[in-house]
Enzyme design. Structure first.
Site, PDB file in Angstrom:
ATOM      1  N   ASP A  58       5.866 -16.810   4.401  1.00 42.08           N
ATOM      2  CA  ASP A  58       5.899 -15.588   3.608  1.00 42.08           C
ATOM      3  C   ASP A  58       4.705 -15.641   2.652  1.00 42.08           C
ATOM      4  O   ASP A  58       4.640 -16.515   1.790  1.00 42.08           O
ATOM      5  CB  ASP A  58       7.216 -15.519   2.829  1.00 42.08           C
ATOM      6  N   ASN A  85      -4.109 -10.474   7.492  1.00 44.09           N
ATOM      7  CA  ASN A  85      -3.651  -9.265   8.159  1.00 44.09           C
ATOM      8  C   ASN A  85      -2.272  -8.797   7.687  1.00 44.09           C
ATOM      9  O   ASN A  85      -1.937  -7.620   7.848  1.00 44.09           O
ATOM     10  CB  ASN A  85      -3.617  -9.510   9.674  1.00 44.09           C
ATOM     11  N   SER A 136      -8.456  -4.462   5.035  1.00 44.12           N
ATOM     12  CA  SER A 136      -8.206  -3.349   4.130  1.00 44.12           C
ATOM     13  C   SER A 136      -7.771  -2.173   4.997  1.00 44.12           C
ATOM     14  O   SER A 136      -6.912  -2.320   5.862  1.00 44.12           O
ATOM     15  CB  SER A 136      -9.448  -3.021   3.300  1.00 44.12           C
ATOM     16  N   TYR A 150      -0.083   2.301  -1.206  1.00 47.20           N
ATOM     17  CA  TYR A 150      -0.806   1.597  -0.140  1.00 47.20           C
ATOM     18  C   TYR A 150      -2.310   1.658  -0.394  1.00 47.20           C
ATOM     19  O   TYR A 150      -3.011   0.647  -0.316  1.00 47.20           O
ATOM     20  CB  TYR A 150      -0.465   2.220   1.207  1.00 47.20           C
ATOM     21  N   LYS A 154      -5.077  -1.352  -1.053  1.00 46.62           N
ATOM     22  CA  LYS A 154      -6.222  -1.560  -0.171  1.00 46.62           C
ATOM     23  C   LYS A 154      -7.550  -1.360  -0.909  1.00 46.62           C
ATOM     24  O   LYS A 154      -8.556  -1.984  -0.560  1.00 46.62           O
ATOM     25  CB  LYS A 154      -6.122  -0.643   1.043  1.00 46.62           C
ATOM     26  N   THR A 185      -0.487   0.914  17.009  1.00 51.52           N
ATOM     27  CA  THR A 185       0.514  -0.139  16.846  1.00 51.52           C
ATOM     28  C   THR A 185       1.789   0.533  16.324  1.00 51.52           C
ATOM     29  O   THR A 185       1.860   1.762  16.233  1.00 51.52           O
ATOM     30  CB  THR A 185       0.036  -1.198  15.834  1.00 51.52           C
TER      31      THR A 185
END
Length: 277
Positions: A58, A85, A136, A150, A154, A185
């Site tokens: 983690d 990632n 990023s 988010y 980033k 994805t």
């Protein structure tokens, strides 16, 4: 001299992390693949690959990160490429976000990444080599309603990485900021997108969420091609610091920069008015 590299990848159990892990192993390199869950990952790759070390980790647990990195170096002797990632996306307008929700985004995307960097750098400095690739996003260069937490995380990845690149250059360590656009994805699927619990009708968060989810399965980017780009830049003598991936990311970032320049020019007189004369 062998050109085989050792990769340390976070968030490797699914999505881009899994595709990068597969591609790197197929290329003949070694991988330390870390993720919070191990079951689905082992089903995808199996347990008998001698070039693969899969460890449960983690990124928000600093002691766990430190221990896993030490174990990885003992097993493979070194680490050459680091791919930060692991990521988390939370949709919600700023007024709707609770303190704990915003902190969770930052804990994974910023502080978790920094935990890895902090504890892997002593090994890279001793080697006088290494390449840190921080993931990023195109959202790190611009933002949209409902995606502020988010984007903020980033944006932070970019600022931190730009400083890091200058700090570690004397040690022969490279840094690349990867800014993917939309890649096909599960990141935008209903199972992956977290949504703020507190919903304020005035903002119509439901419509914003539906807009994001509408991209699922229609994203422009091919994660397998992204993985090949990472392998390519890992072999470069002078890899890029900033690397948008995908036509959507490239064009959106350029457009954002053009608009920023226009705004700066528009307000130049006011900006320069605060200097001592």
């Amino acid at each position: 001299m062998s050109t085989q590299k050792v990769w340390f990848i976070t968030g490797a159990s699914k999505g881009m992390g899994l595709e990068v892990t597969k591609a790197v192993l197929n290329h003949g390199d070694k991988v330390i693949a870390t993720s919070r869950s191990t079951d689905s990952f082992l089903e995808s790759l199996g347990e008998d690959n001698r070039n693969l070390l899969h460890l449960k980790m983690d990124v928000t647990n600093e002691q766990e990160v430190k221990d896993i990195i030490s174990k990885s170096v003992k097993v493979f002797g070194q680490i050459g490429v680091v791919v930060n990632n692991a990521g988390y996306n939370l949709l919600g307008n700023i007024e709707e976000l609770s303190d704990s929700e915003l902190r969770e985004t930052m804990d994974v995307n910023v502080f978790g990444m920094t935990n890895v960097i902090r504890h892997i750098l002593p090994h890279l400095r001793r080697q006088k080599s290494g390449h840190i690739i921080n993931i990023s996003s195109m959202m790190g260069y611009m933002s949209y309603p409902g995606n502020g937490s988010y984007s903020a995380s980033k944006f932070a990845v970019i600022g931190l990485s730009e400083a890091l690149a200058q700090e570690v250059e004397p040690f022969g360590i490279d840094v690349t900021i990867l800014a993917p656009g939309t890649f096909r994805t599960s990141f935008m699927s209903e199972s992956s997108l977290a949504v703020a619990k507190n919903k304020i009708d005035a903002y119509n968060l439901k419509e914003q969420v539906e807009t994001f989810r509408s991209f699922d399965g229609k994203q422009l980017g091919d994660p397998k091609k992204l993985a090949q780009v990472l392998i390519q830049i890992s072999r470069m003598e002078n890899p890029p610091l900033h690397l948008p991936l995908g036509s959507d990311s490239f064009n959106a970032i350029l457009g954002s920069r053009d608009r920023e320049q226009e705004e700066l020019k528009e307000w130049k007189e006011l900006s320069l008015s605060t200097d001592f004369k």
